[in-house]
Structures are given as C-alpha cells and as structure tokens.
Scaffold this motif. Structure first.
Motif, mmCIF file in Angstrom:
data_model
loop_
_atom_site.group_PDB
_atom_site.id
_atom_site.type_symbol
_atom_site.label_atom_id
_atom_site.label_comp_id
_atom_site.label_asym_id
_atom_site.label_seq_id
_atom_site.Cartn_x
_atom_site.Cartn_y
_atom_site.Cartn_z
ATOM 1 N N LEU B 123 31.366 44.439 38.669
ATOM 2 C CA LEU B 123 31.926 45.225 39.771
ATOM 3 C C LEU B 123 31.221 46.583 39.793
ATOM 4 C CD1 LEU B 123 35.742 44.558 39.158
ATOM 5 C CD2 LEU B 123 34.144 43.236 40.570
ATOM 6 N N LEU B 134 39.381 49.146 42.651
ATOM 7 C CA LEU B 134 38.901 48.235 41.610
ATOM 8 C C LEU B 134 39.920 47.148 41.309
ATOM 9 C CD1 LEU B 134 36.989 50.262 38.929
ATOM 10 C CD2 LEU B 134 36.172 48.377 40.342
ATOM 11 N N VAL B 148 35.237 38.664 35.198
ATOM 12 C CA VAL B 148 34.760 40.047 35.329
ATOM 13 C C VAL B 148 34.079 40.437 34.021
ATOM 14 C CG1 VAL B 148 35.411 42.473 35.690
ATOM 15 C CG2 VAL B 148 36.578 40.656 36.974
ATOM 16 N N ILE B 151 32.345 46.632 34.619
ATOM 17 C CA ILE B 151 32.557 47.501 35.781
ATOM 18 C C ILE B 151 31.615 48.688 35.654
ATOM 19 C CG2 ILE B 151 34.229 48.911 37.043
ATOM 20 C CD1 ILE B 151 36.470 47.239 35.654
ATOM 21 N N TYR B 171 38.793 46.032 29.895
ATOM 22 C CA TYR B 171 37.572 45.908 30.710
ATOM 23 C C TYR B 171 36.454 46.760 30.131
ATOM 24 C CZ TYR B 171 40.319 43.392 34.144
ATOM 25 O OH TYR B 171 41.104 42.454 34.756
ATOM 26 N N LEU B 173 34.017 49.068 30.909
ATOM 27 C CA LEU B 173 33.827 50.011 32.025
ATOM 28 C C LEU B 173 32.766 51.035 31.660
ATOM 29 C CD1 LEU B 173 34.619 51.571 34.618
ATOM 30 C CD2 LEU B 173 36.581 52.496 33.342
#
Lengths: 193, 193
Positions: B123, B134, B148, B151, B171, B173
């Motif tokens: 993403l 998000l 996923v 990010i 996540y 990130l």
C-alpha cells in the motif's frame, strides 16, 4: 503506437454509450512499463520543444504524466484538482469542466504558485473525446499566461471530434492511439491508419 | 528519509487544524525525481518481500505509486477510486473512507478483476494521519483475500496516532518522514528522531 493499439484491442472493452473501458492497464490498474513506453513516444514526438512543466488532471492522467516526466528531464508535473479542498489556498486558477465519465460539471483548480507566464507546458491525459477536459486545462494555461507547447494523449476517440478540433486550432496533439470507430455489439475497434 | 524531511522543512507550510501543506512538491505539483528517490527508499525497506501489486488511492497517491513501481519490477499499480463511475463494472470491492482533507465520507472502490487472493500488496499513500484511508485500503485487501506485505507512506503525522496503531497491529509500515509536532504559529516542524 502499435503496443497501445494492441493492448486496447486485446484488453479493452467497448460498452454502450461510446464508452471504451481500458481500466485493465490504463486508468484503474496501471501498467507502468506501458506508461514508460508512452512517455518515450511523447518525448520523441515533442523533441526539440522546450517543456518546463507537465500539466494533467486528476485522477487518471497523474500516473502516466509522472512516469512520462522522466523522458522530459524530470520536469515538475502539476495536476489540476477537481474540487475545492481545504488544503489549497484561495490563490488559484479556476475553470469548469464537464466530465463525460461522471456526467456532470465540476470546478477544476490549479494553484497560481505552480503555473505562470514563463512555463512551457505539455498537457497529458488518458482520454480525449469531445475535448472538454483539455479545453479546461488550456483555459487554465491561458489564465496563467503559460504557453501550451503540445498535448500528449493516450487514447483519442477520433469519432467524437475533440482531437481534430484541437488540431484545427493549431495545437500540436500527439494521440498514441486514435479510435476511429468501435462497436459495442461485436467489440470491434478500428484505429485511424 | 533526510531529503524528504528537508523538503518539508523548506517548502512545507503548517496551517491551523493540523494541516501540513506540501503541495509544492508532493501532492499538487509533483517532484518526480523525489518520487523516484522515495521509490528507491521503499524498495530498500521492503527488500526480500514478494510484492505483486501496489495499491493506492486517488488522487495524490497515484503519481508516487506509479514512479515507485519501477523499483518493484514494474508491478501493476491499482488505484482505488473515490466514487462510483459509469466506466466501472458493478463487480467491485467497496468500502467507506472519511477524508480529513475533504471533511466527508465517500465510497472507495476497486474492481474485483484487479485484486485477488494471490496478490501480495504494497500500500502506498502520500499522507498518514489517523489512518482512515489506509484502513479503507486494508479493508479492500481483506475483501479480496490479498496479503498486505507492507505500507509505504511519504509523510506520517505521528502525533495523530494512525501510524503507531498500524504498527501495533503488526503492519510493516515505512513512513519516509514522521512529523512528531508542528506549530502553525512559528512554522516549526519536528521530526521523529
């Protein structure tokens, strides 16, 4: 551009109401290698011209404009925004555009800070049908006193006349695929020779 | 990312209401050379992961996602659309997102054709504040059964908490600049160390 015509033939879908769907590779899912080849093709067409800025309109034009910019010496890309946003100052060029896709008028804005009389602009967009979005961008360039050096389009729907009108007006328009006719019954697509 | 922090310090403007304007280089006028450096930074952070697709949301995420894709083997970029369009089929993943910028909720859609259970998704977006956009994209990946993998964010407003919440949720990130505090009176911007 042979590669783009082949992709349209293979992956494009003709719908009722003059709609050509190319969202598999151009304006929903984006084939960035194709975008890069499109940028190279525009750079070849517009070679010798001084381009200081690329102007496009959200949303579908942004990706191909940003990838294409690499072929124009990484000039800045400005994208016109389709609605007032609290993140933008009041100091804007404003015009109104009718969207064929969304079937309504909407205001289009560009901050005065990012376009001015010294700019030599290449306009880029994914589609050219009747030319309403492009005329909005041209209008904004006129407000800014900027020079429109050329127009790079991925898919022109030639039968809707907007492209030929721009050519008659003297614009240097490079459409990478010009659809001359398309048939929603058979799915046939004819390109300008 | 030092270069991005410096640009934010130099060209960003802090406004009342937690607004950080970076439209000089990130989300109205686009510095594509900076986009390219951002793509390289994300590629370094996520190296070793298999990414089959980049998913972003219109409009500001599209340019940086398309330029960054080059650093991920030219994987396709899919951008979620913010409203129903007659150019899209009914066969879509739909979620709802509240936009901080536009101060309203809107539906966000991705065609089922371009995201599925085999996809390993990165993403990408320009801003991360409270994380509502998000979470919309994550929601769409869940609908699709896609994984996923990570990010990539340009500017995280750390003090709004959305990023840390996503990190707590597990996540991966990578925010290239995390604003820890900013002052609309003085214009001061502090980044996370």
């Amino acid at each position: 551009m042979k590669e783009l015509e082949e992709r349209i033939r293979k992956e494009g879908t003709v719908k009722q109401g003059n709609v050509l769907k190319v969202d598999a590779f151009l304006n929903h899912q984006c084939d960035v290698a194709l975008y890069d080849a499109m940028g190279a093709a525009w750079a070849e067409h517009f070679q010798g011209k001084t381009i200081t800025k690329i102007l496009t309109i959200e949303a579908s034009g942004i990706g191909m404009a940003c990838v294409a910019a690499r072929h124009f010496g990484n000039v800045p890309v400005v994208f016109a925004k389709k609605a007032q946003s609290i993140n933008l100052d009041g100091d804007q060029y404003v015009t109104t555009v009718y969207s064929f896709t969304k079937q309504r008028e909407f205001p289009v804005i560009v901050s005065r800070k990012y376009l001015g009389p010294d700019d030599h602009v290449l306009l880029i967009d994914d589609f050219l049908a009747n030319g309403k979005a492009l005329h909005g961008l041209i209008d904004i360039c006129k407000h800014a006193g900027a020079t429109v050096e050329g127009i790079g389009i991925a898919v022109e729907k030639g039968f809707q006349g907007g492209g030929d009108k721009l050519r008659e007006e003297g614009y240097d328009l490079d459409s990478l695929a010009i659809v001359e006719s398309m048939d929603p019954e058979t799915g046939d697509i004819e390109f300008r020779g």
